[in-house]
Design a protein around this motif. Structure first.
Motif, short mmCIF file in Angstrom:
data_model
loop_
_atom_site.label_atom_id
_atom_site.label_comp_id
_atom_site.label_asym_id
_atom_site.label_seq_id
_atom_site.Cartn_x
_atom_site.Cartn_y
_atom_site.Cartn_z
N ARG A 1 0.92 -1.14 0.06
CA ARG A 1 -0.01 0.25 -0.25
C ARG A 1 0.69 1.46 -0.37
O ARG A 1 0.45 2.58 -0.68
CB ARG A 1 -0.69 -0.24 1.21
N ALA A 2 2.01 0.95 0.56
CA ALA A 2 2.55 2.73 0.69
C ALA A 2 3.34 2.23 -0.35
O ALA A 2 3.65 3.85 -0.90
CB ALA A 2 4.09 2.46 1.95
N ILE A 3 3.74 1.65 -1.39
CA ILE A 3 4.65 1.90 -2.61
C ILE A 3 2.94 2.29 -3.56
O ILE A 3 3.24 3.20 -4.79
CB ILE A 3 5.37 0.03 -3.12
N GLN A 4 1.91 1.82 -3.62
CA GLN A 4 1.35 2.40 -4.70
C GLN A 4 0.56 3.18 -4.22
O GLN A 4 -0.09 4.72 -4.98
CB GLN A 4 0.12 0.74 -4.30
N ALA A 5 1.02 4.38 -2.78
CA ALA A 5 0.89 5.40 -2.83
C ALA A 5 0.88 6.65 -2.90
O ALA A 5 0.70 7.55 -3.29
CB ALA A 5 0.02 5.42 -0.83
N GLY A 6 2.20 5.68 -4.07
CA GLY A 6 3.29 6.56 -4.43
C GLY A 6 4.13 7.97 -3.44
O GLY A 6 4.65 8.48 -4.25
N LYS A 7 4.33 7.33 -2.61
CA LYS A 7 5.29 7.99 -1.64
C LYS A 7 7.01 8.00 -1.48
O LYS A 7 7.94 8.76 -1.68
CB LYS A 7 4.77 8.30 -0.26
N TYR A 8 6.54 6.13 -2.19
CA TYR A 8 8.09 5.57 -2.60
C TYR A 8 8.45 4.92 -3.52
O TYR A 8 6.78 4.66 -3.48
CB TYR A 8 8.05 4.20 -1.46
N SER A 9 9.21 4.98 -4.13
CA SER A 9 8.98 4.12 -5.81
C SER A 9 9.51 2.72 -5.31
O SER A 9 8.93 1.76 -6.45
CB SER A 9 9.92 4.66 -6.62
N SER A 10 10.29 2.75 -4.08
CA SER A 10 10.18 1.37 -4.08
C SER A 10 10.28 0.82 -2.75
O SER A 10 10.40 1.73 -1.75
CB SER A 10 11.21 0.78 -4.51
N PHE A 11 10.61 -0.64 -1.63
CA PHE A 11 10.68 -0.66 -0.35
C PHE A 11 12.13 -1.60 -0.34
O PHE A 11 12.59 -2.29 -1.62
CB PHE A 11 9.78 -1.27 -0.30
N HIS A 12 13.37 -1.16 0.69
CA HIS A 12 14.03 -1.94 0.75
C HIS A 12 14.19 -2.24 2.36
O HIS A 12 14.41 -1.74 3.57
CB HIS A 12 15.42 -1.06 0.12
N LEU A 13 14.79 -3.79 2.13
CA LEU A 13 14.69 -4.16 3.59
C LEU A 13 15.90 -4.38 4.31
O LEU A 13 16.31 -5.73 3.45
CB LEU A 13 13.66 -5.25 4.11
N VAL A 14 16.67 -3.95 5.45
CA VAL A 14 17.40 -4.80 5.70
C VAL A 14 17.86 -5.70 6.78
O VAL A 14 17.37 -4.79 7.99
CB VAL A 14 18.80 -3.05 6.21
N THR A 15 19.34 -6.59 7.19
CA THR A 15 18.71 -7.49 8.04
C THR A 15 20.14 -7.93 8.81
O THR A 15 20.80 -7.87 7.29
CB THR A 15 17.58 -8.61 7.82
N ASP A 16 20.17 -8.09 9.28
CA ASP A 16 21.79 -8.77 9.55
C ASP A 16 21.43 -10.53 9.78
O ASP A 16 22.07 -11.05 10.26
CB ASP A 16 22.50 -7.82 10.68
N ILE A 17 20.22 -10.79 9.49
CA ILE A 17 19.80 -12.44 9.75
C ILE A 17 19.68 -13.53 8.40
O ILE A 17 18.31 -12.92 7.69
CB ILE A 17 18.55 -12.62 10.63
N LYS A 18 20.57 -13.79 7.51
CA LYS A 18 19.79 -15.17 6.18
C LYS A 18 18.83 -15.18 6.52
O LYS A 18 18.11 -15.05 5.24
CB LYS A 18 21.09 -15.86 5.52
N ALA A 19 17.76 -15.98 7.43
CA ALA A 19 16.54 -16.74 7.55
C ALA A 19 15.36 -15.41 7.12
O ALA A 19 14.54 -16.01 6.32
CB ALA A 19 16.84 -17.21 8.19
N ILE A 20 15.89 -14.37 7.87
CA ILE A 20 14.80 -13.22 8.17
C ILE A 20 15.09 -12.70 6.40
O ILE A 20 13.28 -12.48 5.28
CB ILE A 20 15.51 -11.87 8.37
N LYS A 21 16.22 -12.62 5.23
CA LYS A 21 16.15 -12.06 4.23
C LYS A 21 15.57 -13.11 3.40
O LYS A 21 14.75 -12.33 2.28
CB LYS A 21 17.85 -12.31 3.42
N LYS A 22 15.59 -14.36 3.04
CA LYS A 22 15.42 -15.12 1.88
C LYS A 22 13.53 -15.28 2.56
O LYS A 22 12.42 -15.41 1.80
CB LYS A 22 15.33 -16.21 3.27
N ALA A 23 13.47 -15.74 3.91
CA ALA A 23 11.90 -15.68 4.15
C ALA A 23 10.97 -14.30 3.57
O ALA A 23 9.80 -14.13 3.13
CB ALA A 23 11.59 -15.42 5.78
N TYR A 24 11.32 -12.77 3.62
CA TYR A 24 10.49 -11.80 2.56
C TYR A 24 10.55 -11.93 2.01
O TYR A 24 9.88 -10.71 0.86
CB TYR A 24 11.10 -10.55 3.76
N GLU A 25 11.71 -11.77 0.80
CA GLU A 25 12.09 -11.71 -0.79
C GLU A 25 11.32 -12.75 -1.12
O GLU A 25 9.99 -13.44 -1.60
CB GLU A 25 13.36 -13.04 -1.04
N GLU A 26 11.03 -14.62 -0.06
CA GLU A 26 9.92 -15.06 -0.83
C GLU A 26 8.40 -15.30 -0.81
O GLU A 26 7.32 -14.83 -1.27
CB GLU A 26 10.61 -16.44 -0.14
#
Length: 294
Positions: free
Chosen positions: A217-242
């Motif tokens: 919804r945040a991207i749809q609203a047009g305020k941000y062109s994309s969303f970037h998630l930062v983590t230090d845990i590989k499993a979190i990165k994989k889960a959110y990408e999927e």
């Protein structure tokens, strides 16, 4: 027995610099000063450090030294001595031994030269939430790396914007403003805004589903062109990408009047195609980054 702990004398010690080397060092220093006197350059550097703390609320010694772009230690100690910042120990020594906040004098010094002011809530350094220090320092490190590499032209923190998120959308930890490579073509804007969110603990069930929907919804609203998630845990990165792949079904939830708790409705939202096909898609609008938090 050979004593390996004996310090070896520097072969250059005591030797005078050649005229050519002196000229070279003088030229390097002149470039670094950028036409300023050493005093003016030092003040400009210190004001940059104060501005960083004012924008983020607090910081660490390591981040401040990296921002100063110097290998010399004592960057924060100098500002403490001038009465511009305060060093406060953390109760457990984790994730850092101490953190740095502005004093009233340092805040005044920074605000005198600021183009835009915002509320600074940490003149009482004890107001810093110790359970958020690790999270906030990861956000700062990621932002500083992007700045020093020239990836972004500026950033905005929650303190700087003081904005409430639109209903049902995700308010990020930080926003990045970059130069738009397509600026001027077909009315394209001069800059692009990215949302940056730090995630150091995995969300589950409704929290995870709600998180994903709010990002869309945040991207749809047009305020941000994309969303970037930062983590230090590989499993979190994989889960959110999927979990953010185009076409992925996201369960919808509602409060049940019978049991007075959140339950799945049996209905689903779908991650739209325009989000992208994951990390290998150069046009994806949701991207994850794995960084070291130490």
């Amino acid at each position: 027995m050979v004593n390996n702990n004996v310090k070896r004398k520097d072969s250059r010690a005591g030797k005078s610099l050649s005229p050519a080397r002196r000229t070279e060092l003088k030229a390097q220093r002149k470039v670094k000063l950028g036409g300023l006197s050493p005093t003016a350059f030092g003040l400009k550097r210190d004001l940059k450090l104060l501005e960083w703390i004012r924008n983020w609320g607090y910081t660490s010694k390591a981040i401040l030294q990296k921002l100063a772009e110097t290998t010399r230690h004592g960057t924060s100690a100098r500002l403490v001595k001038r009465g511009w910042i305060e060093e406060t120990p953390t109760p457990t020594g984790l994730p850092i031994q101490s953190y740095l906040t502005l004093t009233a004098l340092g805040l005044h010094e920074s605000e005198q030269r600021a183009e835009k002011l915002h509320h600074y809530p940490f003149l009482q350094s004890q107001k810093v939430r110790h359970n958020k220090i690790r999270h906030d320092l990861v956000a700062q490190k990621f932002t500083l790396d992007a700045l020093l590499k020239g990836v972004i032209i500026r950033y905005e923190t929650e303190l700087m914007t003081q904005e409430k998120s639109l209903p049902g959308t995700k308010q990020p930890d930080c926003t990045f403003i970059i130069q738009n490579p397509s600026a001027g073509l077909d009315g394209a804007p001069s800059t692009i805004t990215y949302a940056v969110e730090v995630e150091l603990s995995r969300k589950w069930d409704r929290d995870f589903d709600d998180f994903r929907i709010k990002i869309i919804r945040a991207i749809q609203a047009g305020k941000y062109s994309s969303f970037h998630l930062v983590t230090d845990i590989k499993a979190i990165k994989k889960a959110y990408e999927e979990g953010m792949l185009a076409g992925t079904k996201i369960p919808l939830w509602e409060i049940s009047s019978k049991v007075n708790k959140w339950v799945q409705t049996g209905k689903y939202a779908t991650v739209p195609d325009w989000i992208g096909k994951g990390p290998d898609d150069p046009l994806t609008r949701f991207r994850c980054y794995l960084i070291e938090s130490k």
